[in-house]
Scaffold this motif. Structure first.
Motif, short mmCIF file in Angstrom:
data_model
loop_
_atom_site.label_atom_id
_atom_site.label_comp_id
_atom_site.label_asym_id
_atom_site.label_seq_id
_atom_site.Cartn_x
_atom_site.Cartn_y
_atom_site.Cartn_z
N SER B 67 0.85 -1.18 0.00
CA SER B 67 0.00 0.00 0.00
C SER B 67 0.89 1.23 0.00
CB SER B 67 -0.93 0.00 1.22
OG SER B 67 -0.16 0.04 2.42
N ARG B 68 0.36 2.34 -0.50
CA ARG B 68 1.14 3.59 -0.54
C ARG B 68 0.19 4.73 -0.18
NH1 ARG B 68 5.32 5.78 -3.91
NH2 ARG B 68 6.39 7.30 -2.57
N ALA B 69 -0.06 4.82 1.11
CA ALA B 69 -1.00 5.83 1.61
C ALA B 69 -0.41 7.23 1.59
CB ALA B 69 -1.45 5.47 3.02
N ASN B 70 0.92 7.31 1.68
CA ASN B 70 1.60 8.61 1.65
C ASN B 70 2.94 8.45 0.94
OD1 ASN B 70 3.68 7.90 3.69
ND2 ASN B 70 1.89 7.75 5.04
N THR B 71 3.65 9.56 0.77
CA THR B 71 4.90 9.53 0.02
C THR B 71 5.99 8.73 0.72
OG1 THR B 71 4.44 11.66 -1.02
CG2 THR B 71 6.75 10.99 -0.93
N ASP B 72 6.03 8.79 2.04
CA ASP B 72 7.17 8.27 2.77
C ASP B 72 7.14 6.78 3.07
OD1 ASP B 72 7.31 11.27 4.88
OD2 ASP B 72 7.95 10.91 2.81
N ASP B 73 5.96 6.18 3.16
CA ASP B 73 5.85 4.80 3.67
C ASP B 73 5.37 3.84 2.60
OD1 ASP B 73 4.63 6.58 6.35
OD2 ASP B 73 6.48 5.40 6.50
N PHE B 74 5.97 2.64 2.60
CA PHE B 74 5.61 1.65 1.59
C PHE B 74 5.73 0.26 2.22
CE2 PHE B 74 4.39 0.30 -2.41
CZ PHE B 74 5.33 -0.40 -3.15
N PRO B 75 4.76 -0.15 3.03
CA PRO B 75 4.85 -1.45 3.70
C PRO B 75 4.55 -2.61 2.76
CG PRO B 75 2.79 -0.35 4.25
CD PRO B 75 3.58 0.63 3.45
N LEU B 76 5.22 -3.72 3.03
CA LEU B 76 5.02 -4.96 2.27
C LEU B 76 4.42 -6.00 3.21
CD1 LEU B 76 5.67 -6.64 -0.39
CD2 LEU B 76 7.75 -7.37 0.82
N THR B 77 3.29 -6.59 2.82
CA THR B 77 2.61 -7.54 3.68
C THR B 77 2.58 -8.93 3.06
OG1 THR B 77 1.21 -5.85 4.70
CG2 THR B 77 0.43 -8.12 4.82
N LEU B 78 2.93 -9.93 3.89
CA LEU B 78 2.76 -11.32 3.52
C LEU B 78 1.54 -11.81 4.30
CD1 LEU B 78 5.89 -10.54 3.36
CD2 LEU B 78 6.30 -13.00 3.50
N ALA B 79 0.46 -12.07 3.60
CA ALA B 79 -0.79 -12.40 4.28
C ALA B 79 -0.71 -13.73 5.02
CB ALA B 79 -1.94 -12.42 3.29
N SER B 80 -0.07 -14.72 4.41
CA SER B 80 0.07 -16.04 5.01
C SER B 80 1.41 -16.60 4.53
CB SER B 80 -1.08 -16.95 4.57
OG SER B 80 -0.94 -18.24 5.14
N ALA B 81 2.44 -16.41 5.33
CA ALA B 81 3.80 -16.69 4.91
C ALA B 81 4.01 -18.17 4.60
CB ALA B 81 4.79 -16.25 5.99
N VAL B 82 4.82 -18.43 3.59
CA VAL B 82 5.21 -19.80 3.21
C VAL B 82 6.74 -19.87 3.17
CG1 VAL B 82 3.10 -20.25 1.92
CG2 VAL B 82 5.06 -19.23 0.76
N PRO B 83 7.30 -21.07 3.34
CA PRO B 83 8.77 -21.20 3.38
C PRO B 83 9.49 -20.63 2.16
CG PRO B 83 7.77 -23.17 4.27
CD PRO B 83 6.64 -22.34 3.72
N SER B 84 8.85 -20.66 0.98
CA SER B 84 9.49 -20.13 -0.23
C SER B 84 9.64 -18.61 -0.19
CB SER B 84 8.69 -20.52 -1.47
OG SER B 84 7.39 -19.98 -1.42
N GLN B 85 9.03 -17.98 0.79
CA GLN B 85 9.20 -16.54 0.95
C GLN B 85 10.37 -16.20 1.87
OE1 GLN B 85 5.02 -15.76 2.09
NE2 GLN B 85 4.84 -14.53 0.23
N THR B 86 11.10 -17.21 2.29
CA THR B 86 12.36 -16.98 2.99
C THR B 86 13.32 -16.28 2.04
OG1 THR B 86 12.12 -18.85 4.48
CG2 THR B 86 14.36 -18.09 4.04
N SER B 87 13.78 -15.09 2.43
CA SER B 87 14.58 -14.29 1.51
C SER B 87 15.09 -13.05 2.25
CB SER B 87 13.74 -13.87 0.31
OG SER B 87 14.52 -13.21 -0.66
N VAL B 88 15.88 -12.27 1.54
CA VAL B 88 16.24 -10.94 2.02
C VAL B 88 15.45 -9.94 1.19
CG1 VAL B 88 18.06 -9.27 2.46
CG2 VAL B 88 18.54 -11.71 2.66
N TYR B 89 14.73 -9.05 1.85
CA TYR B 89 13.86 -8.10 1.19
C TYR B 89 14.46 -6.70 1.25
CZ TYR B 89 10.41 -11.81 1.13
OH TYR B 89 9.76 -12.99 0.90
N PHE B 90 14.54 -6.06 0.08
CA PHE B 90 15.07 -4.71 0.00
C PHE B 90 13.99 -3.76 -0.47
CE2 PHE B 90 19.48 -5.18 0.97
CZ PHE B 90 19.80 -6.49 0.61
N CYS B 91 13.85 -2.67 0.25
CA CYS B 91 13.03 -1.57 -0.17
C CYS B 91 13.93 -0.56 -0.87
CB CYS B 91 12.35 -0.93 1.04
SG CYS B 91 11.28 0.46 0.66
N ALA B 92 13.43 0.10 -1.90
CA ALA B 92 14.22 1.09 -2.62
C ALA B 92 13.31 2.25 -3.02
CB ALA B 92 14.88 0.48 -3.86
#
Lengths: 114, 114
Positions: B67-92
């Motif tokens: 979601s992007r409710a404002n300029t500054d914030d950009f959250p990433l949501t995993l609704a129901s995590a699975v093992p294949s989502q094991t990773s390093v996540y980068f925001c840019a």
């Protein structure tokens, strides 16, 4: 298919030596090519960005070259330092595209040994 | 120091749980992105936003929402995590969403799903 291939996958050199990393791409139409440096446990940091008309660009001891005809780029590191140990990522942007058209290489992992 | 702040730095999560990775930037950049980085695969775009109020899907969007409710914030949501989502996540982020702009990356969030 748009692709960016980097070589070698990994490289070990002695401190003070020079090295050259390669990037070949099949991205079309081409907009720009960037090199990023990623230290272990950190996010990538931009080193250089080159457009179609530029064939060389330097940033301190880092010099990037671009041959748009052969679709090749190289990153030359002069007089390597221990702090140059990192992954180097080549990124190509397709012309007129949004950030969804950034194509990332898998990176070259450079280790500089004393 | 201007830049991107990601939280948490690392997290271990049970499969099936909901998780939100936070990303905040203070550079007033219009465009923001989420990438995942896996060994041998390089950086892959999950979702992006060219301006507040808009979002778009990247290369690997399944299982993630943003979601992007404002300029500054950009959250990433995993609704129901699975093992294949094991990773390093980068925001840019970048000044604009065009491919001409340099990306500024956060330090990353290491997520392990068991």
């Amino acid at each position: 298919k748009n692709q960016v291939e980097q070589s070698p996958q990994s490289l070990i050199i002695l401190e003070g030596k020079n090295c050259t990393l390669q990037c070949n791409y099949t991205v079309s139409p081409f907009s720009n090519l960037r090199w990023y440096k990623q230290d272990t446990g950190r996010g990538p940091v931009s080193l250089t960005i080159m457009t179609f008309s530029e064939n060389t660009k330097s940033n301190g001891r880092y010099t990037a070259t671009l041959d748009a005809d052969t679709k090749q780029s190289s990153l030359h590191i002069t007089a390597s330092q221990l702090s140059d140990s990192a992954s180097y990522i080549c990124v190509v942007t397709s012309y007129g595209g949004s950030q969804g058209n950034l194509i990332f290489g898998k990176g070259t992992k450079l280790s500089v040994k004393p | 120091i201007a830049g991107i702040t990601q939280a948490p730095t690392s997290q271990i999560l049970a499969a099936g749980r909901r998780m939100t990775l936070r990303c905040t930037q203070d550079m007033r950049h219009n465009a923001m992105y989420w990438y995942r980085q896996d060994l041998g695969l390089g950086l892959r775009l999950i979702h992006y936003s060219n301006t507040a109020g808009t979002t778009g899907k990247g290369e690997v969007p399944d299982g993630y929402s943003v979601s992007r409710a404002n300029t500054d914030d950009f959250p990433l949501t995993l609704a129901s995590a699975v093992p294949s989502q094991t990773s390093v996540y980068f925001c840019a982020s970048s000044e604009q969403g065009s491919g001409a702009n340099v990306l500024t990356f956060g330090a990353g969030s290491r997520l392990t799903v068991l």
